[in-house]
Design a protein around this motif. Sequence first.
Motif, PDB file in Angstrom:
ATOM      1  N   SER A  11      29.382  -5.493 -39.395  1.00 29.43           N
ATOM      2  CA  SER A  11      27.809  -5.655 -38.223  1.00 29.43           C
ATOM      3  C   SER A  11      28.285  -7.094 -39.225  1.00 29.43           C
ATOM      4  O   SER A  11      29.308  -7.808 -39.663  1.00 29.43           O
ATOM      5  CB  SER A  11      27.550  -5.664 -40.182  1.00 29.43           C
ATOM      6  N   ARG A 354      21.958   4.994 -42.514  1.00 30.81           N
ATOM      7  CA  ARG A 354      22.928   3.730 -42.193  1.00 30.81           C
ATOM      8  C   ARG A 354      23.527   3.720 -41.255  1.00 30.81           C
ATOM      9  O   ARG A 354      24.648   3.575 -41.014  1.00 30.81           O
ATOM     10  CB  ARG A 354      24.204   5.166 -43.478  1.00 30.81           C
ATOM     11  N   ARG A 356      24.997   3.363 -38.155  1.00 29.77           N
ATOM     12  CA  ARG A 356      24.025   1.489 -36.723  1.00 29.77           C
ATOM     13  C   ARG A 356      23.470   2.338 -35.336  1.00 29.77           C
ATOM     14  O   ARG A 356      23.360   2.197 -34.822  1.00 29.77           O
ATOM     15  CB  ARG A 356      24.961   0.914 -37.491  1.00 29.77           C
ATOM     16  N   ASP A 377      18.560  -4.914 -39.211  1.00 29.87           N
ATOM     17  CA  ASP A 377      20.665  -4.554 -39.333  1.00 29.87           C
ATOM     18  C   ASP A 377      21.051  -4.996 -40.616  1.00 29.87           C
ATOM     19  O   ASP A 377      19.992  -6.282 -41.018  1.00 29.87           O
ATOM     20  CB  ASP A 377      20.973  -5.026 -38.103  1.00 29.87           C
ATOM     21  N   PHE A 378      21.401  -4.570 -41.056  1.00 30.41           N
ATOM     22  CA  PHE A 378      22.451  -5.524 -42.274  1.00 30.41           C
ATOM     23  C   PHE A 378      22.763  -6.234 -41.625  1.00 30.41           C
ATOM     24  O   PHE A 378      23.500  -6.589 -41.161  1.00 30.41           O
ATOM     25  CB  PHE A 378      23.802  -3.993 -43.075  1.00 30.41           C
ATOM     26  N   PRO A 379      23.582  -7.807 -42.731  1.00 26.10           N
ATOM     27  CA  PRO A 379      22.573  -7.930 -44.282  1.00 26.10           C
ATOM     28  C   PRO A 379      21.344  -8.352 -44.058  1.00 26.10           C
ATOM     29  O   PRO A 379      21.164  -9.102 -45.653  1.00 26.10           O
ATOM     30  CB  PRO A 379      23.371  -8.945 -44.478  1.00 26.10           C
ATOM     31  N   PRO A 382      19.348  -3.498 -46.665  1.00 24.31           N
ATOM     32  CA  PRO A 382      20.255  -2.865 -47.671  1.00 24.31           C
ATOM     33  C   PRO A 382      20.760  -1.811 -46.035  1.00 24.31           C
ATOM     34  O   PRO A 382      20.675  -1.404 -45.572  1.00 24.31           O
ATOM     35  CB  PRO A 382      20.189  -1.943 -48.770  1.00 24.31           C
ATOM     36  N   GLU A 383      22.418  -1.490 -46.408  1.00 18.59           N
ATOM     37  CA  GLU A 383      23.623  -0.923 -45.548  1.00 18.59           C
ATOM     38  C   GLU A 383      22.518   0.617 -45.302  1.00 18.59           C
ATOM     39  O   GLU A 383      22.495   1.162 -44.493  1.00 18.59           O
ATOM     40  CB  GLU A 383      24.311  -0.522 -45.900  1.00 18.59           C
ATOM     41  N   GLU A 384      21.958   1.213 -46.872  1.00 19.78           N
ATOM     42  CA  GLU A 384      21.389   2.651 -46.160  1.00 19.78           C
ATOM     43  C   GLU A 384      19.818   2.367 -45.514  1.00 19.78           C
ATOM     44  O   GLU A 384      19.349   3.650 -45.814  1.00 19.78           O
ATOM     45  CB  GLU A 384      21.655   3.656 -47.485  1.00 19.78           C
ATOM     46  N   LEU A 386      18.945   0.401 -42.953  1.00 17.23           N
ATOM     47  CA  LEU A 386      19.098   0.250 -41.093  1.00 17.23           C
ATOM     48  C   LEU A 386      17.213   0.872 -41.015  1.00 17.23           C
ATOM     49  O   LEU A 386      17.318   1.977 -40.932  1.00 17.23           O
ATOM     50  CB  LEU A 386      20.276   0.957 -40.496  1.00 17.23           C
TER      51      LEU A 386
END
Length: 426
Positions: A11, A354, A356, A377-379, A382-384, A386
């Motif tokens: 990312s 998560r 993407r 999207d991350f950041p 959080p990554e989980e 999106l």
Amino acid sequence: MSVTTNPSAYSLADFLIGESSNPLSPPDDYIRWKAAAEWATSVYEPRLHGPATPRALFAMAGGAPAPCLNFASYNYLGLARHPRCVAAAREALLEYGTGNCGPPMLSGMTELQGQLERELNELLGTEATMVFSSGYGAAVGALSAILRKGDVAIADSRAHMSAVDGVKLSQARLVTFAHNDAGSLASCIEKHKKSRILVIVEGIYSVEGDFAPLAQLLEVTGHYGVPVYLDEAHSILCCGRRGGGVGEQFASSKGAGLRLSTFSKAFAGAGGAVSGDRETLEYMRFYANSYTFSATLPPATLAALIAALHVAVEDSSLRDRLWENAAYFRTQLRTIGVNTGESASYIVPIIIGRDRRLLYELCHAMRRRGLFLPPVDFPVVPEEGLRFRATITAAHTREEMDEALNIIEDTVVPALGKFRGNAGAA
Ligand SMILES: Cc1ncc(COP(=O)(O)O)c(C=O)c1O
């Protein structure tokens, strides 16, 4: 694994460290990733041809403009083309010309800017207000002016980047407490109580769409006697009987020492303001560099902002319609099995998880069907978590919302399956 064989594993957070000898050369990996991840990066900065209305013309990645349902605008009260706002801007343009041509400190502050400051004080119940040329600049300027090395800024973990950057610039220490958790806030204050502390919270969180539990948080800060910076970017004009934000809605403005407003959202213009006590603001005028060393808003924009404030205060039906629309859209999304997180407002996340690749594939699929929902999207999240972020306005009609809901039901729901965890969500 390389950036080109599996670009969706990366990312924008992965390319912050330059690895070239020339700061003007972006990292090689970034250049290769950007080319390989065109399916993701191409959805950003879509060209908007015309006004930010619920049906708008968007062109993606150099393509031709195409009509899209627009659920990406913060034009919450639908004022961007309100006749009174447009007429006020036109009149000021003819009277003052295009710009003020310098910072208010040295080149002169127009009476329009003074009027906007006074009217915001009246709306918020504050003694003083400073108008900046952006909401981001207001946050960075205010926080860097009042915080010092050795101070501790205790921010909600979902606080906006403008607050994070303001704290960084001030050289104060930034610590975060668990999102909306008064207990976590109390522990953080307890731990740092020997330092000067400022607590940073938002009225409505910009990617969650949930409210801060202000009464509980202010009870904690009141107990320790620490001041609060309350970002009303997404709540000003939309919350409270007269549009005075969450401070008015929860009758808790007294506990918040500084209030941040932005004019890019419900005001449908641009700019920002910080409001608080006279003494604080008089000091800040000389130490907030984004104010002192930056040109002010053009008079036409200021005039439109004053008109927007008048319309919003006088006409509560716009707020009523916004909240009705938001409740309808959220409820329908939950009924069709979409995970909308903790949203309780007109900012409605559509949480994907998560994956993407799936996030961007769905973005393209919805756009092909005529709906533009911006991916987050991350950041930023959080990554989980999106997600897409749908923003509802008073200007959306029931038909437009139903059309969008049908597209989401045909694309997002089959890809993820029905989410059943919304039970009990407001
Ligand atoms: C919570 C929050 N604060 C501050 C800002 C900055 O406002 P502006 O875009 O008007 O500079 C934003 C912008 O999106 C925001 O969401």
